[in-house]
Design an enzyme around this catalytic site. Structure first.
Site, PDB file in Angstrom:
ATOM      1  N   HIS A 181      20.773 -16.155 -48.803  1.00 26.04           N
ATOM      2  CA  HIS A 181      20.511 -17.397 -49.532  1.00 26.04           C
ATOM      3  C   HIS A 181      19.501 -17.109 -50.627  1.00 26.04           C
ATOM      4  O   HIS A 181      18.576 -16.324 -50.447  1.00 26.04           O
ATOM      5  CB  HIS A 181      19.992 -18.487 -48.594  1.00 26.04           C
ATOM      6  CG  HIS A 181      18.937 -18.030 -47.646  1.00 26.04           C
ATOM      7  ND1 HIS A 181      19.225 -17.314 -46.506  1.00 26.04           N
ATOM      8  CD2 HIS A 181      17.600 -18.148 -47.680  1.00 26.04           C
ATOM      9  CE1 HIS A 181      18.112 -17.031 -45.869  1.00 26.04           C
ATOM     10  NE2 HIS A 181      17.095 -17.524 -46.566  1.00 26.04           N
ATOM     11  N   HIS A 192      16.628 -18.796 -52.750  1.00 24.02           N
ATOM     12  CA  HIS A 192      15.729 -19.942 -52.867  1.00 24.02           C
ATOM     13  C   HIS A 192      15.529 -20.222 -54.356  1.00 24.02           C
ATOM     14  O   HIS A 192      15.179 -19.309 -55.121  1.00 24.02           O
ATOM     15  CB  HIS A 192      14.354 -19.630 -52.273  1.00 24.02           C
ATOM     16  CG  HIS A 192      14.322 -19.316 -50.819  1.00 24.02           C
ATOM     17  ND1 HIS A 192      13.851 -20.194 -49.870  1.00 24.02           N
ATOM     18  CD2 HIS A 192      14.670 -18.192 -50.134  1.00 24.02           C
ATOM     19  CE1 HIS A 192      13.909 -19.635 -48.670  1.00 24.02           C
ATOM     20  NE2 HIS A 192      14.400 -18.415 -48.807  1.00 24.02           N
TER      21      HIS A 192
HETATM   22  P1  5GP Z   1      14.335 -17.246 -45.262  1.00 22.61           P
HETATM   23  O1  5GP Z   1      12.969 -17.128 -44.639  1.00 22.61           O
HETATM   24  O2  5GP Z   1      15.420 -16.762 -44.334  1.00 22.61           O
HETATM   25  O3  5GP Z   1      14.404 -16.636 -46.628  1.00 22.61           O
HETATM   26  O4  5GP Z   1      14.542 -18.798 -45.525  1.00 22.61           O
HETATM   27  C1  5GP Z   1      15.242 -19.633 -44.656  1.00 22.61           C
HETATM   28  C2  5GP Z   1      15.064 -21.036 -45.177  1.00 22.61           C
HETATM   29  O5  5GP Z   1      16.012 -21.879 -44.556  1.00 22.61           O
HETATM   30  C3  5GP Z   1      13.682 -21.631 -44.883  1.00 22.61           C
HETATM   31  O6  5GP Z   1      13.051 -22.003 -46.103  1.00 22.61           O
HETATM   32  C4  5GP Z   1      13.993 -22.821 -43.983  1.00 22.61           C
HETATM   33  O7  5GP Z   1      13.142 -23.927 -44.225  1.00 22.61           O
HETATM   34  C5  5GP Z   1      15.447 -23.128 -44.324  1.00 22.61           C
HETATM   35  N1  5GP Z   1      16.193 -23.711 -43.226  1.00 22.61           N
HETATM   36  C6  5GP Z   1      16.273 -23.239 -41.952  1.00 22.61           C
HETATM   37  N2  5GP Z   1      17.081 -24.017 -41.207  1.00 22.61           N
HETATM   38  C7  5GP Z   1      17.531 -25.001 -42.037  1.00 22.61           C
HETATM   39  C8  5GP Z   1      18.407 -26.118 -41.826  1.00 22.61           C
HETATM   40  O8  5GP Z   1      18.933 -26.361 -40.755  1.00 22.61           O
HETATM   41  N3  5GP Z   1      18.634 -26.906 -42.910  1.00 22.61           N
HETATM   42  C9  5GP Z   1      18.074 -26.664 -44.131  1.00 22.61           C
HETATM   43  N4  5GP Z   1      18.368 -27.499 -45.125  1.00 22.61           N
HETATM   44  N5  5GP Z   1      17.247 -25.632 -44.358  1.00 22.61           N
HETATM   45  C10 5GP Z   1      16.971 -24.809 -43.317  1.00 22.61           C
END
Ligand code: 5GP
Length: 118
Positions: A101, A103
């Protein structure tokens, strides 16, 4: 086979999310725990667990993620002031969800991109 994450359920609209954009290749939705006034996640519709797993055959989806980011930044009104696009990979990158993903964060000055960890 890689394991699906909660993001696959969001893509299929099996669980709620604030989806801002979806097409045949990508889905974009608001982060559930925003770290800035605008915090959107842009993901490929097919599962790629980490940046390490990106193949040449994924280039179309990855390119679409970038053009959708630009479109959503414009729509959010943050394009001119600027924003940051981030993709975390694995443990040291702080990746929590193993479906790549991007951001899209902005809406305020974001400070230095990195602070050195001791
Ligand atoms: P990472 O740390 O993997 O780069 O970011 C994962 C992101 O996914 C985090 O910013 C977290 O808040 C978001 N996230 C995790 N679970 C969910 C969810 O169920 N729904 C949404 N909309 N965001 C999520």
């Amino acid at each position: 086979m890689s394991e699906e994450t909660i993001f696959s359920k969001i893509i299929r609209r099996e669980i709620p999310a604030d989806i801002l954009y979806q097409d045949d290749l990508v889905t974009a939705f608001r982060d559930i725990q925003p770290q800035a006034p605008t915090h959107i996640l842009i993901i490929p519709n097919h599962l790629i667990p980490t940046a390490n797993d990106i193949k040449a055959s994924d280039e179309k989806a990855l390119g679409r993620m970038m053009s959708v980011a630009a479109k959503l930044a414009e729509e959010a009104g943050i394009a001119e002031d600027g924003y940051r696009l981030i993709m975390n990979c694995n443990k040291h990158g702080g990746q929590e969800v193993y479906h790549i993903h991007m951001h899209l964060v902005g809406g305020q000055p974001l400070g230095p991109i990195l602070t050195r960890q001791s």
